[in-house]
Design an enzyme around this catalytic site. Structure first.
Site, short mmCIF file in Angstrom:
data_model
loop_
_atom_site.label_atom_id
_atom_site.label_comp_id
_atom_site.label_asym_id
_atom_site.label_seq_id
_atom_site.Cartn_x
_atom_site.Cartn_y
_atom_site.Cartn_z
N GLU A 57 -9.45 -7.18 -1.44
CA GLU A 57 -9.43 -7.57 -0.02
C GLU A 57 -10.73 -8.27 0.42
O GLU A 57 -11.46 -7.79 1.30
CB GLU A 57 -9.17 -6.34 0.85
CG GLU A 57 -7.85 -5.69 0.55
CD GLU A 57 -7.58 -4.45 1.42
OE1 GLU A 57 -8.44 -4.07 2.23
OE2 GLU A 57 -6.49 -3.86 1.29
N GLU A 109 -1.28 -2.07 -2.98
CA GLU A 109 -1.45 -0.95 -2.03
C GLU A 109 -0.34 -1.00 -0.99
O GLU A 109 -0.01 -2.08 -0.49
CB GLU A 109 -2.79 -1.03 -1.28
CG GLU A 109 -4.00 -0.70 -2.10
CD GLU A 109 -5.28 -0.78 -1.28
OE1 GLU A 109 -5.23 -0.59 -0.05
OE2 GLU A 109 -6.34 -1.09 -1.86
O1 LIG Z 1 -6.73 1.35 5.07
C1 LIG Z 1 -6.11 1.83 3.91
C2 LIG Z 1 -6.64 1.07 2.70
N1 LIG Z 1 -6.48 -0.36 2.91
N2 LIG Z 1 -6.91 -1.17 1.84
C3 LIG Z 1 -8.26 -0.87 1.32
C4 LIG Z 1 -8.48 0.63 1.13
O2 LIG Z 1 -9.80 0.87 0.72
C5 LIG Z 1 -8.11 1.38 2.40
O3 LIG Z 1 -8.35 2.76 2.27
#
Ligand SMILES: OC[C@H]1NNC[C@@H](O)[C@@H]1O
Length: 447
Positions: free
Chosen positions: A167, A352
């Site tokens: 991300e 995810e």
């Molecule tokens: O907010 C939930 C998840 N979102 N994507 C990155 C992760 O590190 C977060 O915990």
């Protein structure tokens, strides 16, 4: 009511975590502080003043956690490597004990027929590099590529699936635009530069991998489909800006070799002129794309919300999670199909997907979390619909294996399939873990 959904025979079912959110022991065995170790100590930065000092104590409990993954019937485990364990100064001499931790973890996963999916960078940057300007420093791309190269060599032959960054949009938006993640900046000038250096680092790491890595390499992005609040031209333009800023900013350069035009409009005179060679490097071909999906947003034109001039419109009446994210499974399907339409038939993983709900405490070794079961059920059905409509979807990773440190929300948000009692570190599988085990055992038939 269950549906008989057929997923491909080789579909990969896993869970995901990240180093700083679960490991604890941030300074053990030669590790150096990361930017998050320091940021947690900024008053007000993290809810309740929580830190990752202990988290889920995974650094010490990793063998038991692998046994837990086996019991849950998991076929793959996506986790990240803490750069500051490997290179305490961010560069230079490796810390062998840090390397040993991940060698042992990967060996245990492979011995249990659990495929390791390794994320090289999931936000926790060594503070030595943060102090050199972090991702706003053009050299960061080379620091990252050298670290990546070291990990490719260290785990060569044991890891077949690598991703460079998790991300990058969050690193840029939260860390350099809104100051709610490290380095805590609000800089229209530095944010696009950091985003660009993240992408350059990704490209250099992919090149290093091609030179001597074996297996496949990809990138993980969070996508949030945007919907206009009305059919008016202003809201349509706002949607285009929001979509370009969040969903296209990283994928267009990687797959199309150019940034969205809207970014120059959004950043104005702060939008840099990037060298053509940089974009050629960023476009280094990858083997797969990881998509993290949680929710969608409905946007309206909002001239008071510079620089995007687009604001979300609350979807009152819809179901929301504890993160105040609308539950919107159709957005997952639209994401997957949009990527295929715009960027081609690149293999995809949902790296995810999950939800934080206000879970009850475990009772007699059980924890009922029907809303999370329903979240997974509806989103897996949406993923299957996308597959049926041609998405090249290869696997799904639930977020997350265990309740963990949810960044600025600390431990107040629980995403785990497995409950963690932070006072005792006792793990208790929730009903959603049993549901997911059935999904895996039936390869999706029992959804
Ligand atoms: O907010 C939930 C998840 N979102 N994507 C990155 C992760 O590190 C977060 O915990």
């Amino acid at each position: 009511m269950t549906h008989k959904l057929q997923f491909p025979a080789d579909f990969i079912w896993g869970v995901a975590t990240s180093a700083y959110q679960i490991e604890g022991s941030p300074l053990a065995d030669g590790a150096a502080p990361s930017n998050w170790h320091r940021f947690c100590r900024v008053p007000g930065a993290v809810l309740n003043g929580d830190t990752g000092d202990i988290a889920c104590d995974h650094y010490r409990r990793w063998a038991d956690d692998v046994k837990l993954m086996k019991e849950l019937g998991l076929k793959a485990y996506r986790f990240s490597i803490a750069w500051s364990r490997i290179l305490p100064n961010g560069q230079g001499k490796p810390n062998e004990k840090g390397l040993d931790f991940y060698r042992n973890l990967v060996d245990a996963l492979v011995a249990n027929d659990i495929e390791p999916f390794v994320t090289l960078h999931h936000w926790d940057l060594p503070i030595a590099l943060d102090d050199l300007g972090g991702w706003a420093n053009r050299d960061a791309a080379h620091w990252f590529a050298d670290y990546a190269h070291l990990m490719f060599r260290t785990l060569e032959g044991r890891v077949q699936h690598w991703t460079t960054l998790n991300e990058p949009w969050v690193i840029m938006d939260a860390g350099y635009m809104h100051g709610v993640h490290p380095p805590g900046l609000r800089s229209l000038e530095k944010a696009p530069v950091a985003a660009h250096n993240l992408l350059r680092g990704h490209g250099l790491a992919v090149q290093a991998f091609r030179a001597d890595g074996k297996g496949q390499i990809g990138l993980v992005v969070n996508l949030e489909p945007k919907y206009a609040a009305s059919n008016g031209p202003e809201d349509a333009a706002a949607l285009a800006r929001a979509h370009a800023y969040m969903n296209r900013q990283f994928l267009d350069p990687v797959f199309l070799g150019a940034y969205p035009d809207e970014l120059a409009e959004i950043f104005g005179h702060d939008w840099p002129r990037f060298p053509e060679d940089d974009l050629k490097l960023i476009r280094e071909p990858i083997d797969f794309l990881g998509i993290n999906y949680y929710t969608r947003s409905v946007v309206r034109s909002d001239p008071t919300a510079a620089p995007l001039c687009a604001s979300p419109v609350a979807q009152t009446g819809a179901e929301h999670t504890e993160m105040k994210w609308e539950v919107f499974p159709a957005g997952l399907k639209s994401c997957l199909l949009w990527v295929k339409r715009r960027y081609g038939d690149i293999p995809l993983y949902i790296t995810e997907n999950g939800a934080a709900f206000a879970d009850p405490e475990p009772k007699n070794g059980r924890l009922e979390d029907p809303r999370r079961v329903d979240y997974f059920r509806t989103h897996l059905r949406a993923a299957h619909e996308a597959l049926q409509q041609g998405a090249n979807l290869k696997g799904y990773f639930a977020w997350s294996l265990v309740d963990n440190f949810e960044w600025s929300c600390g431990f107040a948000r629980r995403f785990g399939l497995v409950h963690v009692d932070y006072a005792t570190q006792k793990r208790t599988p929730k009903d959603s873990a049993s549901f997911y085990r059935q999904v895996i055992e039936s390869n999706g038939e029992e959804i």
